[in-house]
Design a protein around this motif. Sequence first.
Motif, short mmCIF file in Angstrom:
data_model
loop_
_atom_site.label_atom_id
_atom_site.label_comp_id
_atom_site.label_asym_id
_atom_site.label_seq_id
_atom_site.Cartn_x
_atom_site.Cartn_y
_atom_site.Cartn_z
N ALA A 1 -1.74 -11.08 -36.28
CA ALA A 1 -2.41 -12.24 -36.85
C ALA A 1 -3.16 -11.79 -38.10
O ALA A 1 -3.95 -10.85 -38.04
CB ALA A 1 -3.38 -12.85 -35.85
N GLY A 2 -2.88 -12.45 -39.22
CA GLY A 2 -3.52 -12.05 -40.47
C GLY A 2 -4.10 -13.23 -41.23
O GLY A 2 -3.85 -14.40 -40.89
N LEU A 3 -4.88 -12.92 -42.24
CA LEU A 3 -5.43 -13.91 -43.17
C LEU A 3 -5.10 -13.43 -44.58
O LEU A 3 -5.09 -12.22 -44.84
CB LEU A 3 -6.94 -14.03 -43.02
N TRP A 4 -4.85 -14.37 -45.49
CA TRP A 4 -4.56 -13.96 -46.86
C TRP A 4 -5.47 -14.72 -47.83
O TRP A 4 -6.02 -15.76 -47.49
CB TRP A 4 -3.09 -14.15 -47.21
N GLU A 5 -5.59 -14.17 -49.01
CA GLU A 5 -6.46 -14.77 -50.01
C GLU A 5 -5.92 -14.50 -51.40
O GLU A 5 -5.20 -13.52 -51.62
CB GLU A 5 -7.87 -14.18 -49.87
N GLY A 6 -6.23 -15.40 -52.34
CA GLY A 6 -5.88 -15.21 -53.73
C GLY A 6 -7.14 -14.99 -54.55
O GLY A 6 -8.12 -15.72 -54.38
N ILE B 1 -9.69 -4.29 -44.64
CA ILE B 1 -8.32 -4.21 -44.14
C ILE B 1 -8.22 -4.88 -42.78
O ILE B 1 -7.13 -5.28 -42.35
CB ILE B 1 -7.81 -2.77 -44.07
N ASN B 2 -9.37 -4.99 -42.08
CA ASN B 2 -9.41 -5.65 -40.77
C ASN B 2 -10.52 -6.68 -40.74
O ASN B 2 -11.51 -6.57 -41.46
CB ASN B 2 -9.67 -4.64 -39.65
N ALA B 3 -10.34 -7.70 -39.89
CA ALA B 3 -11.36 -8.72 -39.66
C ALA B 3 -11.53 -8.85 -38.15
O ALA B 3 -10.56 -9.08 -37.44
CB ALA B 3 -10.93 -10.06 -40.27
N ARG B 4 -12.74 -8.69 -37.67
CA ARG B 4 -12.98 -8.79 -36.23
C ARG B 4 -12.81 -10.23 -35.77
O ARG B 4 -13.32 -11.17 -36.41
CB ARG B 4 -14.39 -8.29 -35.90
N ALA B 5 -12.10 -10.42 -34.67
CA ALA B 5 -11.87 -11.76 -34.14
C ALA B 5 -13.18 -12.46 -33.82
O ALA B 5 -13.32 -13.67 -34.02
CB ALA B 5 -11.01 -11.69 -32.88
N GLU B 6 -14.17 -11.68 -33.38
CA GLU B 6 -15.47 -12.22 -33.07
C GLU B 6 -16.19 -12.57 -34.38
O GLU B 6 -16.56 -11.68 -35.13
CB GLU B 6 -16.30 -11.20 -32.29
N GLY B 7 -16.33 -13.85 -34.64
CA GLY B 7 -17.04 -14.27 -35.84
C GLY B 7 -16.18 -14.47 -37.07
O GLY B 7 -16.69 -14.81 -38.14
N VAL B 8 -14.86 -14.29 -36.94
CA VAL B 8 -14.00 -14.42 -38.11
C VAL B 8 -14.04 -15.82 -38.72
O VAL B 8 -13.90 -16.01 -39.92
CB VAL B 8 -12.54 -14.03 -37.77
N ALA B 9 -14.29 -16.83 -37.87
CA ALA B 9 -14.32 -18.21 -38.36
C ALA B 9 -15.59 -18.52 -39.14
O ALA B 9 -15.62 -19.51 -39.89
CB ALA B 9 -14.19 -19.19 -37.19
N LYS C 1 -9.40 -21.04 -42.01
CA LYS C 1 -9.10 -22.46 -41.95
C LYS C 1 -7.76 -22.81 -42.61
O LYS C 1 -7.00 -23.63 -42.11
CB LYS C 1 -10.20 -23.26 -42.65
N LYS C 2 -7.46 -22.14 -43.74
CA LYS C 2 -6.35 -22.61 -44.58
C LYS C 2 -5.28 -21.58 -44.92
O LYS C 2 -4.19 -21.95 -45.33
CB LYS C 2 -6.90 -23.14 -45.91
N ARG C 3 -5.57 -20.30 -44.75
CA ARG C 3 -4.64 -19.29 -45.25
C ARG C 3 -4.40 -18.20 -44.19
O ARG C 3 -4.72 -17.04 -44.38
CB ARG C 3 -5.18 -18.68 -46.56
N PRO D 1 -9.83 -25.46 -34.36
CA PRO D 1 -10.42 -24.13 -34.50
C PRO D 1 -10.53 -23.41 -33.17
O PRO D 1 -10.33 -22.19 -33.10
CB PRO D 1 -11.79 -24.41 -35.11
N GLY D 2 -10.83 -24.15 -32.12
CA GLY D 2 -10.93 -23.53 -30.80
C GLY D 2 -9.60 -22.99 -30.32
O GLY D 2 -9.53 -21.91 -29.71
N GLU D 3 -8.52 -23.72 -30.60
CA GLU D 3 -7.19 -23.25 -30.20
C GLU D 3 -6.80 -22.00 -30.98
O GLU D 3 -6.18 -21.08 -30.44
CB GLU D 3 -6.17 -24.36 -30.42
N LEU D 4 -7.16 -21.97 -32.26
CA LEU D 4 -6.88 -20.79 -33.07
C LEU D 4 -7.64 -19.59 -32.52
O LEU D 4 -7.08 -18.50 -32.37
CB LEU D 4 -7.28 -21.03 -34.52
#
Length: 226
Positions: free
Chosen positions: A123-128, A68-76, A86-88, A179-182
């Motif tokens: 800020a979120g991420l989504w996936e199919g 349900i959560n993704a830590r900002a540290e290492g999310v990339a 990167k895309k979603r 990616p750095g700006e994100l």
Amino acid sequence: MLNSGLLIDRFGATPQGEAPTPRYNAAPTQNLPVARFNPETKQRRLSLLRWGLVPVWSKDPSGAAKMINARAEGVAERPAFRSAFKKRRCLVPFDAYYEWRKVDGAKIPHAIATDSNGPDAFAGLWEGWKDLANGEWLHTFTIITTEANEATRHIHDRMPVILPPDRWSAWLGEEDVSPGELQSMLVPYPSEHMRVWQVGKDVGSVKNDRPDLIDAVQSRPAINPA
């Protein structure tokens, strides 16, 4: 509470599918409104996605509750999130969120919001994810978290990443960003623009979903035994 008409206006998004139901106590695995950008139509879409990300390579969706959560540290870099990062990317609208402070073994619920007129956006991420058994698609999302700011650190050491409106376009992919700006967006929201108040314990049960859950309650002093 999130009014669908207000969301459409606030996020400049075209509604897609079923209209969102107002929620006063949203919980993981529920379908909640999420704003996404469609690069083909160049439009923002507001649709219901299930809270708890299911990576595309998962055998089944049973592990969604753990994402349900993704830590900002290492999310990339983390396999479950790096493709979505990167895309979603998406925006998860909210008016306020709940967090619990541990005091002498008890958990005291609090509501947390910004001082804007809202709604605001995590800020979120989504996936199919495609179910190979029936060919149906499941669309899910996760909320990115970061270190808590000074206004909320006494309640919990983490907080959701709250994006100000001037970052929405870049986060959604409507403009080119590195990616750095994100990554630089994934920081604590300014403490001076946060509001925190204690709420009643009924919010601790997902069965309760009423407007008054967000109401402030008076903090009660501890009673010392005689």
